[in-house]
Design an enzyme around this catalytic site. Structure first.
Site, PDB file in Angstrom:
ATOM      1  N   LYS A 155      30.789  64.493  92.872  1.00  0.00           N
ATOM      2  CA  LYS A 155      31.694  65.609  92.600  1.00  0.00           C
ATOM      3  C   LYS A 155      32.593  65.879  93.816  1.00  0.00           C
ATOM      4  O   LYS A 155      32.348  65.359  94.914  1.00  0.00           O
ATOM      5  CB  LYS A 155      30.859  66.852  92.255  1.00  0.00           C
ATOM      6  CG  LYS A 155      30.062  66.686  90.955  1.00  0.00           C
ATOM      7  CD  LYS A 155      29.346  67.979  90.593  1.00  0.00           C
ATOM      8  CE  LYS A 155      28.564  67.828  89.305  1.00  0.00           C
ATOM      9  NZ  LYS A 155      27.990  69.111  88.834  1.00  0.00           N
ATOM     10  N   TYR A 191      33.283  68.405  80.090  1.00  0.00           N
ATOM     11  CA  TYR A 191      32.188  69.381  80.005  1.00  0.00           C
ATOM     12  C   TYR A 191      32.263  70.221  78.723  1.00  0.00           C
ATOM     13  O   TYR A 191      31.723  71.330  78.694  1.00  0.00           O
ATOM     14  CB  TYR A 191      32.203  70.297  81.228  1.00  0.00           C
ATOM     15  CG  TYR A 191      31.541  69.693  82.460  1.00  0.00           C
ATOM     16  CD1 TYR A 191      30.187  69.382  82.474  1.00  0.00           C
ATOM     17  CD2 TYR A 191      32.272  69.469  83.626  1.00  0.00           C
ATOM     18  CE1 TYR A 191      29.567  68.849  83.593  1.00  0.00           C
ATOM     19  CE2 TYR A 191      31.663  68.935  84.766  1.00  0.00           C
ATOM     20  CZ  TYR A 191      30.305  68.641  84.732  1.00  0.00           C
ATOM     21  OH  TYR A 191      29.690  68.113  85.860  1.00  0.00           O
ATOM     22  N   ARG A 220      18.358  60.866  87.649  1.00  0.00           N
ATOM     23  CA  ARG A 220      18.106  62.308  87.680  1.00  0.00           C
ATOM     24  C   ARG A 220      17.036  62.662  88.712  1.00  0.00           C
ATOM     25  O   ARG A 220      17.083  63.722  89.337  1.00  0.00           O
ATOM     26  CB  ARG A 220      17.744  62.807  86.276  1.00  0.00           C
ATOM     27  CG  ARG A 220      18.961  62.740  85.346  1.00  0.00           C
ATOM     28  CD  ARG A 220      18.658  63.179  83.947  1.00  0.00           C
ATOM     29  NE  ARG A 220      18.423  64.615  83.841  1.00  0.00           N
ATOM     30  CZ  ARG A 220      19.377  65.533  83.818  1.00  0.00           C
ATOM     31  NH1 ARG A 220      20.649  65.186  83.917  1.00  0.00           N
ATOM     32  NH2 ARG A 220      19.077  66.811  83.693  1.00  0.00           N
ATOM     33  N   ASN A 249      27.032  70.973  93.399  1.00  0.00           N
ATOM     34  CA  ASN A 249      25.722  70.313  93.499  1.00  0.00           C
ATOM     35  C   ASN A 249      25.856  68.787  93.622  1.00  0.00           C
ATOM     36  O   ASN A 249      25.026  68.034  93.150  1.00  0.00           O
ATOM     37  CB  ASN A 249      24.803  70.743  92.351  1.00  0.00           C
ATOM     38  CG  ASN A 249      25.319  70.327  90.981  1.00  0.00           C
ATOM     39  OD1 ASN A 249      26.415  69.792  90.880  1.00  0.00           O
ATOM     40  ND2 ASN A 249      24.529  70.555  89.956  1.00  0.00           N
ATOM     41  N   HIS A 298      26.746  64.531  89.383  1.00  0.00           N
ATOM     42  CA  HIS A 298      26.416  64.733  87.974  1.00  0.00           C
ATOM     43  C   HIS A 298      25.724  63.476  87.473  1.00  0.00           C
ATOM     44  O   HIS A 298      26.052  62.376  87.922  1.00  0.00           O
ATOM     45  CB  HIS A 298      27.686  64.968  87.143  1.00  0.00           C
ATOM     46  CG  HIS A 298      27.437  64.890  85.667  1.00  0.00           C
ATOM     47  ND1 HIS A 298      26.951  65.956  84.950  1.00  0.00           N
ATOM     48  CD2 HIS A 298      27.546  63.855  84.800  1.00  0.00           C
ATOM     49  CE1 HIS A 298      26.780  65.573  83.686  1.00  0.00           C
ATOM     50  NE2 HIS A 298      27.141  64.305  83.578  1.00  0.00           N
ATOM     51  N   GLU A 300      29.803  59.982  77.955  1.00  0.00           N
ATOM     52  CA  GLU A 300      30.343  60.204  79.307  1.00  0.00           C
ATOM     53  C   GLU A 300      30.889  58.920  79.921  1.00  0.00           C
ATOM     54  O   GLU A 300      31.907  58.936  80.600  1.00  0.00           O
ATOM     55  CB  GLU A 300      29.248  60.827  80.186  1.00  0.00           C
ATOM     56  CG  GLU A 300      28.916  62.242  79.724  1.00  0.00           C
ATOM     57  CD  GLU A 300      27.824  62.914  80.539  1.00  0.00           C
ATOM     58  OE1 GLU A 300      27.239  62.267  81.438  1.00  0.00           O
ATOM     59  OE2 GLU A 300      27.560  64.103  80.273  1.00  0.00           O
TER      60      GLU A 300
END
Ligand code: CMP
Length: 137
Positions: A9, A49, A85, A112, A115, A126
């Site tokens: 990000k 999103y 993840r 954060n 993604h 995605e």
């Protein structure tokens, strides 16, 4: 063999940790199958999103995602959705385990760092949002 979408990000790009993030993927047996740097428009961030469009953080999240360049990547490997993840850590960096990307580099629940797709169907959407079949090698 599974594929997932990762995005470094804008806060990750600003902190100059692109190399560090990719190093962690590669050190954990994950292969980068596609990568680019883009600067999204508000509309592109809203489209990505869209699943969160009713959430109170949607406007702020999409502003943040178009605040600077980001690096979408297609990652490939066994069980890569879960593995990615695990390397990222919890969405809320305060709950992220030590040694995860978010523990090390996130500064808020929104900023954060990374993604990662959460399931095979979202991964397919995605990946297709940013890459066509000729760009995935
Ligand atoms: P990501 O995994 O990209 O998915 C949705 C993003 O919304 C999430 O990471 C955070 O960056 C952002 N976000 C902002 N506020 C919240 C919140 N309260 N709960 C979940 N996600 C949030």
């Amino acid at each position: 063999m599974e594929r997932t979408l990762s995005i470094i990000k804008p806060d990750g790009v600003k902190q100059a940790v692109i190399g560090e993030v990719i190093k962690r993927f590669e050190a954990n047996g994950i292969r980068v199958a596609a990568m680019k740097m883009i600067h999204m428009t508000k509309e592109q961030a809203q489209g990505f999103y869209a699943v969160h469009k009713e959430r109170p953080f949607f406007d702020s999240l999409t502003d943040f995602m178009c605040s600077g360049p980001c690096v979408p990547m297609v990652l490939e490997g066994d069980d890569v959705i879960a593995k990615n993840r695990e390397l990222m850590g919890a969405t809320n960096y305060k709950e992220a385990a030590e040694g995860t990307l978010r523990f090390d580099f996130a500064s808020s629940i929104e900023s954060n760092i990374v993604h990662g797709s959460d399931a095979p169907d979202t991964a397919a959407f995605e990946i297709g949002y940013f890459f066509n079949s000729f760009e995935i090698v």
